[in-house]
Design a protein around this motif. Structure first.
Motif, PDB file in Angstrom:
ATOM      1  N   ASN A  77       1.238  11.904 -10.149  1.00  0.00           N
ATOM      2  CA  ASN A  77       0.597  13.227 -10.128  1.00  0.00           C
ATOM      3  C   ASN A  77       1.583  14.350 -10.448  1.00  0.00           C
ATOM      4  O   ASN A  77       1.227  15.311 -11.132  1.00  0.00           O
ATOM      5  N   ASP A 133       8.857   5.213   3.114  1.00  0.00           N
ATOM      6  CA  ASP A 133       7.686   4.640   3.783  1.00  0.00           C
ATOM      7  C   ASP A 133       7.689   5.062   5.264  1.00  0.00           C
ATOM      8  O   ASP A 133       8.544   5.862   5.684  1.00  0.00           O
ATOM      9  N   LYS A 177       2.542   1.805  -3.352  1.00  0.00           N
ATOM     10  CA  LYS A 177       1.566   2.292  -4.340  1.00  0.00           C
ATOM     11  C   LYS A 177       1.244   3.771  -4.127  1.00  0.00           C
ATOM     12  O   LYS A 177       1.153   4.543  -5.077  1.00  0.00           O
ATOM     13  N   GLU A 178       1.089   4.159  -2.858  1.00  0.00           N
ATOM     14  CA  GLU A 178       0.767   5.564  -2.551  1.00  0.00           C
ATOM     15  C   GLU A 178       1.830   6.514  -3.078  1.00  0.00           C
ATOM     16  O   GLU A 178       1.523   7.531  -3.701  1.00  0.00           O
ATOM     17  N   LYS A 179       3.080   6.163  -2.824  1.00  0.00           N
ATOM     18  CA  LYS A 179       4.186   7.041  -3.268  1.00  0.00           C
ATOM     19  C   LYS A 179       4.260   7.100  -4.797  1.00  0.00           C
ATOM     20  O   LYS A 179       4.548   8.143  -5.375  1.00  0.00           O
ATOM     21  N   ASN A 201       1.792   6.756  -6.837  1.00  0.00           N
ATOM     22  CA  ASN A 201       0.691   7.595  -7.313  1.00  0.00           C
ATOM     23  C   ASN A 201       0.990   9.083  -7.142  1.00  0.00           C
ATOM     24  O   ASN A 201       0.638   9.892  -8.003  1.00  0.00           O
ATOM     25  N   GLU A 202       1.678   9.425  -6.039  1.00  0.00           N
ATOM     26  CA  GLU A 202       2.092  10.825  -5.871  1.00  0.00           C
ATOM     27  C   GLU A 202       3.037  11.239  -6.994  1.00  0.00           C
ATOM     28  O   GLU A 202       2.925  12.339  -7.547  1.00  0.00           O
ATOM     29  N   LYS A 241       0.824  -1.199   0.000  1.00  0.00           N
ATOM     30  CA  LYS A 241       0.000   0.000   0.000  1.00  0.00           C
ATOM     31  C   LYS A 241       0.869   1.263   0.000  1.00  0.00           C
ATOM     32  O   LYS A 241       0.644   2.195  -0.766  1.00  0.00           O
ATOM     33  N   GLU A 242       1.881   1.245   0.863  1.00  0.00           N
ATOM     34  CA  GLU A 242       2.740   2.430   0.970  1.00  0.00           C
ATOM     35  C   GLU A 242       3.519   2.689  -0.324  1.00  0.00           C
ATOM     36  O   GLU A 242       3.706   3.833  -0.719  1.00  0.00           O
TER      37      GLU A 242
END
Lengths: 93, 470
Positions: B273, B437, B265-267, B269-270, B262-263
């Motif tokens: 962006n 992370d 994937k979050e980074k 996605n940032e 999850k962590e």
């Protein structure tokens, strides 16, 4: 299925001496790995040419000219076994 | 200090390469006690080269300390490729990449720790101690160029690391250690003087703290070499001549996000962006053959490795055993191999031998080579629609050594899921650090390009680096 006999046979061809313990361990591990490879059976590769390289490579030719190469003494300096100007190996026959 | 500024100052005589190299070696020796980045620190050779740099004052890397993965030959410096079977092997020649680096004034200061022959994902299969993660020494620096990743992050002096990848050995340590790492297109950089793992997969590439340093190193080490018959003969370009990425289309292979934490994937996605704001368009891409990557890759790699390692015979160079007149060649050869190869090397030799054995060759080795054709086509199809692909580089941040010890060999192989495909296809890739992370461990995204599209992936990395500069 990779059993102990297969492991012993492969080890012999590969010139690796294994202890009984290693034969045990490797037959388990190799079996898992090779079973996993079987996923490739799902692919239809009947009319597919193999790619031995990832990018098209061509045969490279050059003129047969004499060029400087590594000096004999430099090579023998790092030899494990030598006698005079030869590598020394155990008997083959 | 900035590497480019440093080189300019050495050439002007304002800074001494010798002082810098001496200080770098002192620092490396200290770091090595804690992080174990080096098999060899070649002080004597380095001092000679540093004095030469001070005298000649020329070259794009004039006086720059360089560390080299131990699988790459440096003249007169022991080269073990992380294996006991090469203990004592001192190559009487430089690998082509080393020749090219030295010609630009570079100073080779040491040989970095790695998995034996590159056989591993966490550098835990090293016969010369295990390199540690610069952010947490209870964790891996990644493999197989682990020592290179660790020292590249730790170096407080101008530095570029030279690594090598067969199935992800530049990307993985770059991700775990938080540095840039570029794996070039297969054949762009000469393999002459590299201790082979798998000839159709091995690629030498740079690891560094900035994109400019990566581009500089690639400019120097790439190019045709008559000593490597798979070396490409394409036109030389300047890899630091970045393109504008505005209007680029980047593909997101959905299969590459499925297993990421999850962590991570979050980074990622940032980062996506950030790139969107720079004018990049993102599209979803379906790499439907992803689930076959690991099997096709490992079959190719172990098959080639098992033939490559047959040259190590205990007669010509490397480690040896004594022999009396009664022993025959096969027994001597088997004894040398059995004594000096580590467990993972034995395992890969055995699987590779099995996969090429009469009766199994078409079912395993040949099938993998055919699957490779389909996998290459899968990528090629994606590149018809996009300039590059983007994904996490690894699925999770650096694991602890006690976690790694619990994995069986198959689980270790599976950790390479996101890197083996592009390596099998011989396409270029770069790890771009993009945050940390909750354990303060580095995360990076992977940009994959079509064959010889290094300039595009470097342009994306550079644009992201600029946009996120603090």
């Amino acid at each position: 299925m990779i059993d102990k006999e297969t492991v012993k046979h492969v080890a012999k061809i590969a010139r690796i001496n294994l202890t009984e313990e290693e034969i045990d361990k490797f037959s388990r591990q190799l079996n898992d790995i090779v079973e996993d490879f079987k996923i490739l059976d799902e692919l239809d590769v009947e009319n597919v040419a193999p790619s031995f390289h990832p990018i098209r490579t061509e045969n490279v030719l050059r003129e047969d000219e004499v060029k400087e190469c590594l000096k004999r003494e430099e090579i023998f300096k790092i030899a494990c076994h030598k006698e005079g100007d030869y590598f020394k190996a155990p008997k083959i026959m | 200090m900035d590497l480019f500024e440093y080189v300019t100052n050495v050439k002007k005589g304002k800074l001494s390469a010798l002082d810098t190299v001496k200080a770098a070696i002192k620092k490396c020796k200290e770091l090595n006690e804690k992080y174990n980045c080096f098999v060899t620190i070649c002080e004597e050779e380095a001092i000679k080269q540093a004095k030469l740099a001070d005298k000649e004052k020329k070259g794009l890397l004039c006086g720059v300390p360089i560390t080299v993965k131990d699988a790459i030959c440096v003249k007169d410096v022991e080269c073990t490729a992380g294996s006991k079977i090469l203990k004592g092997y001192i190559p009487p020649f430089d690998a082509t990449v080393i020749e090219k680096l030295k010609a630009q004034g570079a100073v080779i200061i040491g040989k970095t720790t790695q998995d034996e022959f590159g056989f591993g994902s966490f550098s835990t299969n090293s016969a010369y101690g295990i390199p540690k993660n610069p952010y947490d020494i209870s964790r891996t620096a990644g493999g197989s160029s682990g020592g290179c990743g660790s020292i590249t992050q730790l170096a407080d002096f101008p530095h570029i690391g030279i690594g090598e990848s067969t199935g992800g050995s530049i990307s993985a340590p770059s991700f775990f250690c938080g540095v840039y790492g570029l794996t070039p297109t297969y054949g762009l950089v000469s393999r002459y003087g590299l201790i082979d793992y798998a000839n159709s997969l091995d690629k030498i590439g740079p690891m560094a703290k900035t994109v400019d340093e990566i581009a500089l190193a690639l400019n120097i080490i790439s190019g045709n070499d008559s000593k490597d018959q798979t070396s490409l003969n394409n036109t030389k370009i300047d890899y630091s001549n970045y393109e504008s990425i505005k209007g680029y289309t980047i593909g997101l292979p959905k299969q590459y996000f499925e297993n990421a934490s999850k962590e991570v994937k979050e980074k990622i996605n940032e980062a996506i962006n950030v790139l969107k704001k720079l004018g990049v368009k993102f599209i979803d891409v379906d790499l439907k053959l992803t689930k076959y990557h690991l099997s096709a890759y490992y079959l190719a790699a172990v098959s080639e490795a098992s033939t490559n390692l047959s040259k190590l015979d205990g007669i010509r160079y490397g480690a040896k055993l004594e022999f009396d007149k009664d022993i025959d060649f096969n027994n001597y050869y088997s004894n040398v191999r059995s004594k000096y190869f580590g467990d993972e090397a034995k395992r890969r030799i055995m699987i590779g031998t099995f996969a090429r054995m009469s009766g199994f060759r078409s079912q395993y080795y040949l099938k993998a080579m055919k699957a490779r054709t389909l996998i290459i086509n899968d990528y090629k199809k994606a590149f018809e629609k996009c300039d590059a692909l983007l994904s996490p580089t690894m699925m999770y941040t650096a694991p602890r050594f006690d976690e790694i010890a619990k994995l069986d060999p198959l689980q270790v192989y599976q950790s390479d899921l996101l890197t083996v495909g592009p390596n099998l296809a011989g396409i270029p890739m770069i790890n771009v650090p993009c945050g940390f992370d909750s354990n303060k461990l580095p995360i990076g995204f992977h940009v994959l390009g079509n064959h010889l599209d290094e300039i595009k992936i470097l342009s994306i990395a550079k644009a992201y680096e600029e946009a996120t500069k603090k």
